[in-house]
Design a protein around this motif. Structure first.
Motif, PDB file in Angstrom:
ATOM      1  N   THR A  42      -7.941 134.571 127.295  1.00 35.79           N
ATOM      2  CA  THR A  42      -8.012 134.117 128.680  1.00 35.79           C
ATOM      3  C   THR A  42      -6.638 133.630 129.110  1.00 35.79           C
ATOM      4  OG1 THR A  42      -8.991 132.452 130.149  1.00 35.79           O
ATOM      5  CG2 THR A  42      -8.702 131.808 127.861  1.00 35.79           C
ATOM      6  N   GLY A  43      -6.426 133.572 130.395  1.00 34.77           N
ATOM      7  CA  GLY A  43      -5.240 132.912 130.915  1.00 34.77           C
ATOM      8  C   GLY A  43      -5.564 131.450 131.158  1.00 34.77           C
ATOM      9  N   GLY A  44      -4.764 130.791 131.967  1.00 39.39           N
ATOM     10  CA  GLY A  44      -5.057 129.408 132.324  1.00 39.39           C
ATOM     11  C   GLY A  44      -4.409 128.411 131.387  1.00 39.39           C
ATOM     12  N   GLY A  45      -4.351 127.173 131.849  1.00 37.74           N
ATOM     13  CA  GLY A  45      -3.639 126.122 131.137  1.00 37.74           C
ATOM     14  C   GLY A  45      -4.135 125.909 129.716  1.00 37.74           C
ATOM     15  N   THR A  46      -5.434 125.727 129.555  1.00 38.51           N
ATOM     16  CA  THR A  46      -5.950 125.428 128.214  1.00 38.51           C
ATOM     17  C   THR A  46      -5.863 126.661 127.317  1.00 38.51           C
ATOM     18  OG1 THR A  46      -7.422 123.781 129.179  1.00 38.51           O
ATOM     19  CG2 THR A  46      -7.933 124.518 126.940  1.00 38.51           C
ATOM     20  N   ASN A  86      -1.550 137.034 132.833  1.00 33.66           N
ATOM     21  CA  ASN A  86      -2.121 136.409 131.641  1.00 33.66           C
ATOM     22  C   ASN A  86      -1.512 136.996 130.371  1.00 33.66           C
ATOM     23  OD1 ASN A  86      -3.755 134.791 133.224  1.00 33.66           O
ATOM     24  ND2 ASN A  86      -5.533 136.155 133.101  1.00 33.66           N
ATOM     25  N   GLY A 149     -11.697 130.347 130.223  1.00 35.16           N
ATOM     26  CA  GLY A 149     -11.467 129.099 130.927  1.00 35.16           C
ATOM     27  C   GLY A 149     -12.396 129.069 132.133  1.00 35.16           C
ATOM     28  N   LEU A 150     -12.202 128.104 132.977  1.00 30.05           N
ATOM     29  CA  LEU A 150     -12.995 128.055 134.207  1.00 30.05           C
ATOM     30  C   LEU A 150     -12.241 127.310 135.289  1.00 30.05           C
ATOM     31  CD1 LEU A 150     -15.261 125.119 134.343  1.00 30.05           C
ATOM     32  CD2 LEU A 150     -14.914 125.947 132.038  1.00 30.05           C
ATOM     33  N   LYS A 181      -8.472 132.070 144.622  1.00 26.85           N
ATOM     34  CA  LYS A 181      -7.328 131.481 143.900  1.00 26.85           C
ATOM     35  C   LYS A 181      -6.261 132.569 143.738  1.00 26.85           C
ATOM     36  CE  LYS A 181      -6.153 129.738 139.284  1.00 26.85           C
ATOM     37  NZ  LYS A 181      -6.659 129.411 137.937  1.00 26.85           N
ATOM     38  N   LYS A 209     -12.370 119.918 136.613  1.00 27.74           N
ATOM     39  CA  LYS A 209     -13.355 120.862 136.072  1.00 27.74           C
ATOM     40  C   LYS A 209     -14.711 120.196 135.794  1.00 27.74           C
ATOM     41  CE  LYS A 209      -9.914 123.694 136.061  1.00 27.74           C
ATOM     42  NZ  LYS A 209      -9.287 124.384 134.987  1.00 27.74           N
TER      43      LYS A 209
END
Ligand SMILES: O=C1O[C@H](COP(=O)(O)O)[C@@H](O)[C@H](O)[C@H]1O
Length: 257
Positions: A42-46, A86, A149-150, A181, A209
């Motif tokens: 996944t992409g995203g911060g976490t 990503n 992620g979400l 987004k 979140k």
């Protein structure tokens, strides 16, 4: 029989380090049992923080990187060298630093790749990648671990609330336009494809979140909170920091390992 587990960590750094440690253990176990393993990124911060932690962990050498297939749950349809991509984040954080077999890294096409700016063709091509890798009679491989992620509004992969894409039941991969987004154009696995994973790990941090996490775990309709529909057919593992877990009403016990 599928089970749902929730583990809450004190802060985002601990969450990322612990998720990376779990990932090493799970990949090694799968490779010992079946020879090869597959992970959907996944992409995203976490998601990217977990990959960075994995790169920095000495335990990463326990993984046989040459027998690991890498896929993505979603991708931003932007040029290959865009920081929004990503794949680029994953390569910088981990993939360029470990001895993966290049033919086992299955990225989604960028907007300046072989399909140009044709996002429909990019989505169709990725569906073909998945069906080629799936066993007979299946459109999607049984991924070992899917990381997701979400968003605060409940999106997961690039499936946003109240869209045609979150309602998709036939296709495994869809083009996504006009995303709320940025960037607006993306390619995403659908919920039926996500549910082909043995294990789905939903990883997120922060107060933004907390509402989506609480609603998903309370069983909100997936059309409203898409992450509600993201589950593994054997296990769904929520890895949260204290803030993201802040609106859960039920007390979740750490699962026995
Ligand atoms: O746009 C996306 O967002 C989600 C969540 O990212 P975060 O930075 O808010 O944690 C991510 O899971 C997805 O892959 C990505 O394309």
């Amino acid at each position: 029989m599928s089970r749902t587990e929730v583990v809450v960590y004190e802060n985002p750094d601990l969450l990322a380090a612990a998720a990376a440690a779990r990932l090493v253990t799970r990949i090694v176990d799968v490779q010992a049992a079946r020879g090869a393993a597959s992970v959907v990124l996944t992409g995203g911060g976490t998601g990217i923080a977990v990959l960075r932690e994995l790169r920095e962990s000495s335990a990463r050498d326990a993984i046989d990187w040459s027998r690991l297939d890498i896929y993505w749950g979603d991708e931003r349809f932007v040029p290959a060298d865009s920081d929004e991509r990503n794949e680029k984040g994953a390569r910088e954080a981990l993939l360029d630093h470990v001895p993966l077999a290049p033919e086992r890294v299955h990225a989604m096409a960028p907007s300046d790749g072989e399909f140009g700016d044709d996002v429909d063709a990019a989505a169709e091509a990725y569906a073909k990648v998945l069906s080629d890798a799936a066993g007979p009679g299946a459109d999607v491989p049984e991924f070992d671990i899917m990381l997701l992620g979400l968003g605060g509004e409940g999106h997961t992969a690039s499936l946003f609330p109240e869209t045609a894409e979150v309602r998709e039941t036939q296709r495994s991969v869809v083009p996504v336009r006009d995303c709320p987004k940025p960037p607006p154009t993306r390619v995403s696995l659908t919920l039926p494809a996500i549910r082909r994973a043995r294990e789905v790990w939903l990883m997120t941090a922060g107060t933004a979140k907390a509402d989506a996490v609480a609603q998903a775990l309370a069983g909100a309709p997936e059309t409203q909170i898409p992450v509600s529909g993201a589950r593994g057919y054997r296990r769904t593992l929520w890895l949260l920091d204290r803030e993201a877990a802040g609106k859960l009403t039920k007390v979740y016990q750490p699962p026995a390992e």
